[in-house]
Design a protein around this motif. Sequence first.
Motif, PDB file in Angstrom:
ATOM      1  N   ASP A  75       0.828  -1.205   0.000  1.00  0.00           N
ATOM      2  CA  ASP A  75       0.000   0.000   0.000  1.00  0.00           C
ATOM      3  C   ASP A  75       0.864   1.259   0.000  1.00  0.00           C
ATOM      4  O   ASP A  75       0.575   2.216  -0.724  1.00  0.00           O
ATOM      5  CB  ASP A  75      -0.926   0.028   1.220  1.00  0.00           C
ATOM      6  CG  ASP A  75      -2.058  -0.981   1.124  1.00  0.00           C
ATOM      7  OD1 ASP A  75      -2.311  -1.502   0.008  1.00  0.00           O
ATOM      8  OD2 ASP A  75      -2.682  -1.265   2.164  1.00  0.00           O
ATOM      9  N   LEU A  76       1.927   1.254   0.790  1.00  0.00           N
ATOM     10  CA  LEU A  76       2.838   2.392   0.838  1.00  0.00           C
ATOM     11  C   LEU A  76       3.504   2.603  -0.515  1.00  0.00           C
ATOM     12  O   LEU A  76       3.636   3.737  -0.981  1.00  0.00           O
ATOM     13  CB  LEU A  76       3.891   2.163   1.928  1.00  0.00           C
ATOM     14  CG  LEU A  76       4.876   3.293   2.179  1.00  0.00           C
ATOM     15  CD1 LEU A  76       4.156   4.561   2.610  1.00  0.00           C
ATOM     16  CD2 LEU A  76       5.874   2.849   3.245  1.00  0.00           C
ATOM     17  N   ALA A  77       3.881   1.521  -1.168  1.00  0.00           N
ATOM     18  CA  ALA A  77       4.499   1.614  -2.500  1.00  0.00           C
ATOM     19  C   ALA A  77       3.527   2.219  -3.503  1.00  0.00           C
ATOM     20  O   ALA A  77       3.909   3.041  -4.333  1.00  0.00           O
ATOM     21  CB  ALA A  77       4.961   0.239  -2.970  1.00  0.00           C
ATOM     22  N   ASP A  78       2.272   1.847  -3.416  1.00  0.00           N
ATOM     23  CA  ASP A  78       1.254   2.404  -4.314  1.00  0.00           C
ATOM     24  C   ASP A  78       1.069   3.900  -4.071  1.00  0.00           C
ATOM     25  O   ASP A  78       0.834   4.666  -4.999  1.00  0.00           O
ATOM     26  CB  ASP A  78      -0.081   1.683  -4.141  1.00  0.00           C
ATOM     27  CG  ASP A  78      -0.045   0.248  -4.655  1.00  0.00           C
ATOM     28  OD1 ASP A  78       0.867  -0.088  -5.444  1.00  0.00           O
ATOM     29  OD2 ASP A  78      -0.936  -0.531  -4.256  1.00  0.00           O
ATOM     30  N   ASP A  79       1.191   4.315  -2.805  1.00  0.00           N
ATOM     31  CA  ASP A  79       1.000   5.726  -2.448  1.00  0.00           C
ATOM     32  C   ASP A  79       2.205   6.592  -2.789  1.00  0.00           C
ATOM     33  O   ASP A  79       2.053   7.754  -3.150  1.00  0.00           O
ATOM     34  CB  ASP A  79       0.703   5.871  -0.949  1.00  0.00           C
ATOM     35  CG  ASP A  79      -0.661   5.315  -0.573  1.00  0.00           C
ATOM     36  OD1 ASP A  79      -1.500   5.110  -1.471  1.00  0.00           O
ATOM     37  OD2 ASP A  79      -0.878   5.076   0.631  1.00  0.00           O
ATOM     38  N   THR A  80       3.413   6.057  -2.637  1.00  0.00           N
ATOM     39  CA  THR A  80       4.613   6.883  -2.782  1.00  0.00           C
ATOM     40  C   THR A  80       5.197   6.883  -4.181  1.00  0.00           C
ATOM     41  O   THR A  80       5.832   7.849  -4.577  1.00  0.00           O
ATOM     42  CB  THR A  80       5.724   6.422  -1.816  1.00  0.00           C
ATOM     43  OG1 THR A  80       6.078   5.075  -2.136  1.00  0.00           O
ATOM     44  CG2 THR A  80       5.279   6.532  -0.371  1.00  0.00           C
ATOM     45  N   GLU A  81       5.040   5.779  -4.910  1.00  0.00           N
ATOM     46  CA  GLU A  81       5.613   5.635  -6.255  1.00  0.00           C
ATOM     47  C   GLU A  81       7.117   5.920  -6.268  1.00  0.00           C
ATOM     48  O   GLU A  81       7.635   6.582  -7.165  1.00  0.00           O
ATOM     49  CB  GLU A  81       4.867   6.524  -7.253  1.00  0.00           C
ATOM     50  CG  GLU A  81       3.415   6.123  -7.405  1.00  0.00           C
ATOM     51  CD  GLU A  81       2.662   6.949  -8.431  1.00  0.00           C
ATOM     52  OE1 GLU A  81       3.296   7.676  -9.229  1.00  0.00           O
ATOM     53  OE2 GLU A  81       1.428   6.861  -8.440  1.00  0.00           O
TER      54      GLU A  81
END
Length: 111
Positions: A57-63
């Motif tokens: 989820d963090l990866a999806d948010d931060t890119e």
Amino acid sequence: MTDGSVNFVESGELDHLIAQGNVTLIDVREPDEFRSGHISGAINMPTSTFDIPAIVDLADDTETDFVFICAVGQRSFGAANAVLPHLDCKVMNLKGGLQSWTRDGFDLAQG
């Protein structure tokens, strides 16, 4: 897209990536270790309670790309490998961990 392997990053290269804002730092040490000193901006996600969906989820948010960190690089390498198949970004491990980071003259944040 990941190339299927965890890449190692040296302290100087990591400092450059941090300055560019291109990475999310995940410190996998336990909370008491983290409070005693960590790289500024790192997120504490201990291996004892490691949550792969939260990292996805963090990866999806931060890119951004991800760098995993621990004291000497062993726990973080395991965590990076565990999450690697779930991420579509570059996954790195700080070579030598925080021991190398401080030995190379970089500071730690407290708290």
